[in-house]
Design a protein around this motif. Sequence first.
Motif, PDB file in Angstrom:
ATOM      1  N   PRO A  53       1.201  -1.092  -0.119  1.00  0.00           N
ATOM      2  CA  PRO A  53       0.062  -0.157   0.213  1.00  0.00           C
ATOM      3  C   PRO A  53       0.777   0.802  -0.272  1.00  0.00           C
ATOM      4  N   VAL A  54       0.316   2.150  -1.047  1.00  0.00           N
ATOM      5  CA  VAL A  54       1.561   3.330  -1.320  1.00  0.00           C
ATOM      6  C   VAL A  54       0.062   4.303  -0.546  1.00  0.00           C
ATOM      7  N   THR A  55      -0.114   5.334   0.578  1.00  0.00           N
ATOM      8  CA  THR A  55      -0.807   5.633   0.917  1.00  0.00           C
ATOM      9  C   THR A  55      -1.002   7.665  -0.449  1.00  0.00           C
ATOM     10  N   SER A  56      -2.278   7.645  -0.241  1.00  0.00           N
ATOM     11  CA  SER A  56      -2.317   9.247  -0.841  1.00  0.00           C
ATOM     12  C   SER A  56      -3.514  10.161  -0.527  1.00  0.00           C
ATOM     13  N   GLY A  57      -3.835  11.144  -1.250  1.00  0.00           N
ATOM     14  CA  GLY A  57      -4.243  11.933  -0.475  1.00  0.00           C
ATOM     15  C   GLY A  57      -3.713  13.126   0.248  1.00  0.00           C
ATOM     16  N   PRO A  58      -3.887  14.073   0.904  1.00  0.00           N
ATOM     17  CA  PRO A  58      -3.292  15.770   0.541  1.00  0.00           C
ATOM     18  C   PRO A  58      -2.129  15.326   2.218  1.00  0.00           C
ATOM     19  N   GLY A  59      -2.272  14.521   2.714  1.00  0.00           N
ATOM     20  CA  GLY A  59      -1.967  14.471   4.053  1.00  0.00           C
ATOM     21  C   GLY A  59      -1.723  15.467   4.902  1.00  0.00           C
ATOM     22  N   ILE A  60      -1.270  15.432   5.743  1.00  0.00           N
ATOM     23  CA  ILE A  60      -1.311  16.373   7.396  1.00  0.00           C
ATOM     24  C   ILE A  60      -0.990  17.767   7.183  1.00  0.00           C
ATOM     25  N   THR A  61      -1.139  18.517   6.746  1.00  0.00           N
ATOM     26  CA  THR A  61      -0.607  20.038   6.752  1.00  0.00           C
ATOM     27  C   THR A  61       0.331  20.639   7.894  1.00  0.00           C
ATOM     28  N   THR A  62      -0.275  19.738   9.466  1.00  0.00           N
ATOM     29  CA  THR A  62       0.041  20.718  10.723  1.00  0.00           C
ATOM     30  C   THR A  62       1.038  19.858  11.398  1.00  0.00           C
ATOM     31  N   PHE A  63       1.970  20.323  10.956  1.00  0.00           N
ATOM     32  CA  PHE A  63       3.632  19.765  12.024  1.00  0.00           C
ATOM     33  C   PHE A  63       3.221  18.754  13.592  1.00  0.00           C
ATOM     34  N   PRO A  64       2.450  19.348  14.644  1.00  0.00           N
ATOM     35  CA  PRO A  64       2.128  19.337  15.654  1.00  0.00           C
ATOM     36  C   PRO A  64       1.182  18.040  14.821  1.00  0.00           C
ATOM     37  N   LEU A  65       0.275  18.352  14.463  1.00  0.00           N
ATOM     38  CA  LEU A  65      -0.809  16.761  14.058  1.00  0.00           C
ATOM     39  C   LEU A  65       0.257  15.611  13.303  1.00  0.00           C
ATOM     40  N   ALA A  66       0.928  16.003  13.397  1.00  0.00           N
ATOM     41  CA  ALA A  66       2.241  14.620  11.732  1.00  0.00           C
ATOM     42  C   ALA A  66       2.359  14.325  13.289  1.00  0.00           C
ATOM     43  N   VAL A  67       3.501  14.436  14.018  1.00  0.00           N
ATOM     44  CA  VAL A  67       3.962  14.111  15.068  1.00  0.00           C
ATOM     45  C   VAL A  67       3.320  13.383  15.757  1.00  0.00           C
ATOM     46  N   VAL A  68       2.074  13.794  16.554  1.00  0.00           N
ATOM     47  CA  VAL A  68       0.935  13.613  17.344  1.00  0.00           C
ATOM     48  C   VAL A  68       0.713  12.212  16.491  1.00  0.00           C
ATOM     49  N   ALA A  69       0.182  12.196  14.808  1.00  0.00           N
ATOM     50  CA  ALA A  69      -0.166  11.004  14.230  1.00  0.00           C
ATOM     51  C   ALA A  69       1.132   9.601  13.926  1.00  0.00           C
ATOM     52  N   SER A  70       2.333  10.158  13.930  1.00  0.00           N
ATOM     53  CA  SER A  70       3.226   9.229  13.672  1.00  0.00           C
ATOM     54  C   SER A  70       3.604   8.884  15.397  1.00  0.00           C
ATOM     55  N   VAL A  71       3.028   8.732  16.117  1.00  0.00           N
ATOM     56  CA  VAL A  71       3.150   7.395  16.691  1.00  0.00           C
ATOM     57  C   VAL A  71       3.087   6.356  16.851  1.00  0.00           C
ATOM     58  N   PRO A  72       2.369   5.946  16.728  1.00  0.00           N
ATOM     59  CA  PRO A  72       1.556   4.355  16.359  1.00  0.00           C
ATOM     60  C   PRO A  72       1.990   4.012  15.262  1.00  0.00           C
ATOM     61  N   PRO A 338       4.337  30.203  12.991  1.00  0.00           N
ATOM     62  CA  PRO A 338       5.384  29.981  13.898  1.00  0.00           C
ATOM     63  C   PRO A 338       4.594  28.861  14.427  1.00  0.00           C
ATOM     64  N   LEU A 339       5.856  27.524  14.375  1.00  0.00           N
ATOM     65  CA  LEU A 339       5.166  26.223  14.504  1.00  0.00           C
ATOM     66  C   LEU A 339       3.775  25.062  14.286  1.00  0.00           C
ATOM     67  N   LEU A 340       2.311  25.751  13.225  1.00  0.00           N
ATOM     68  CA  LEU A 340       1.292  25.593  12.548  1.00  0.00           C
ATOM     69  C   LEU A 340       1.813  25.652  11.090  1.00  0.00           C
ATOM     70  N   GLY A 341       1.975  26.335  11.170  1.00  0.00           N
ATOM     71  CA  GLY A 341       2.275  26.923   9.217  1.00  0.00           C
ATOM     72  C   GLY A 341       1.275  27.685   8.777  1.00  0.00           C
ATOM     73  N   ALA A 342       0.393  27.138   7.592  1.00  0.00           N
ATOM     74  CA  ALA A 342      -0.284  27.557   7.112  1.00  0.00           C
ATOM     75  C   ALA A 342      -1.444  28.041   7.115  1.00  0.00           C
ATOM     76  N   PRO A 343      -2.533  28.942   7.713  1.00  0.00           N
ATOM     77  CA  PRO A 343      -3.811  28.937   8.408  1.00  0.00           C
ATOM     78  C   PRO A 343      -4.826  28.069   7.242  1.00  0.00           C
ATOM     79  N   VAL A 344      -4.234  28.876   6.427  1.00  0.00           N
ATOM     80  CA  VAL A 344      -5.325  29.171   4.328  1.00  0.00           C
ATOM     81  C   VAL A 344      -4.194  27.934   3.719  1.00  0.00           C
TER      82      VAL A 344
END
Length: 349
Positions: A53-72, A338-344
């Motif tokens: 499986p190679v996942t597709s889609g837009p991905g997560i657009t905020t670094f803190p959420l991506a860090v949390v999502a990487s834990v499992p 800072p930290l969050l990236g682009a809000p739009v």
Amino acid sequence: MRSLVSAVCVAAATALTCATVPSAAAQPAAPEPSAGHRATPDARRALLPPTGPVTSGPGITTFPLAVVASVPHPDAPPPGADDWHCRPTPRHPRPVILIHGTYENAFDNWNYLSPVLKRHGYCVFTPNLGAPPGEIFKATRHIPFSARQLARYVERVRAATGARQVDLVGHSQGGGALPRWYINWEGGADPRNPARNKVRRLIALSPGNHGTTFLGPGLLVKELGVMRATRPITGRAIEEVTQGDRFNYELDRLGDTRPGVEYTNIVTRLDEVVTPYDHQYLKAGPGAKVNNFTIQDICPADLAEHGAISYDPVAFQLILNALDPATAHRPDCELVLPLLGAPVDIPVR
């Protein structure tokens, strides 16, 4: 400290992504190259694992959420990456390898950029380096060790895709010390015959070049021996990227660059990790080309600091421009936090 952070993150991450992201075990492993010769197309196909499986889609657009999502699943690739059946096109003839920074992993560092590059037609690959499988915080080991891991990974990508050269894109240590050690000392470039270089371009976001002061206190911490004493917890790499460490002398003793490689450095004046920020710039030596960009000179509304720059669409446009100068576009300038990236959503062309 890491155990506490992991425990807090796991509960949130389970609800966020466990059902949507394949585990690292489900990903096809990078094929091993045959030694001593270039693989034929049939040989390359024989090296490839079954389609995974190679996942597709837009991905997560905020670094803190991506860090949390990487834990499992800290070893999983981000969306759009690690398709070992991908073949470069005449328009984009070189695979792009994304290299994560210290205490990051491929999933959390590149969840936004990887699918952007995939949509633009690139073959994208994302190694996890400098830590055992299962570790969330990677790139902590001796940097030359990680550079040798990268060297083996580049050979796998070249064998699988049939490409002669690759382009490297990295963040922090992954844009500076680690890939430059590979280029300088582990076979990424051949100064005597640049036509044999394995790397064509190195594009770096907030690269760890020339050592950092960590806003000043980092030098005192190093001088007091705290970094050495805490090495079993914090890792060796954090000491090596500190200004004044012998590693930086060895890395740079023949100059910043190597002939035949194009270097692009994208830095932010608000960098609170690699300081002073202008130490990230490189100086071109013979036969090399260097472009140093400060992102606020291009977009004053861009307030990205060290972490947010790898989730910054303004920086993404500069990366795409460096990968394919013939189709370069000036970045659209909008607010980046800072930290969050682009809000739009900021268009990346």
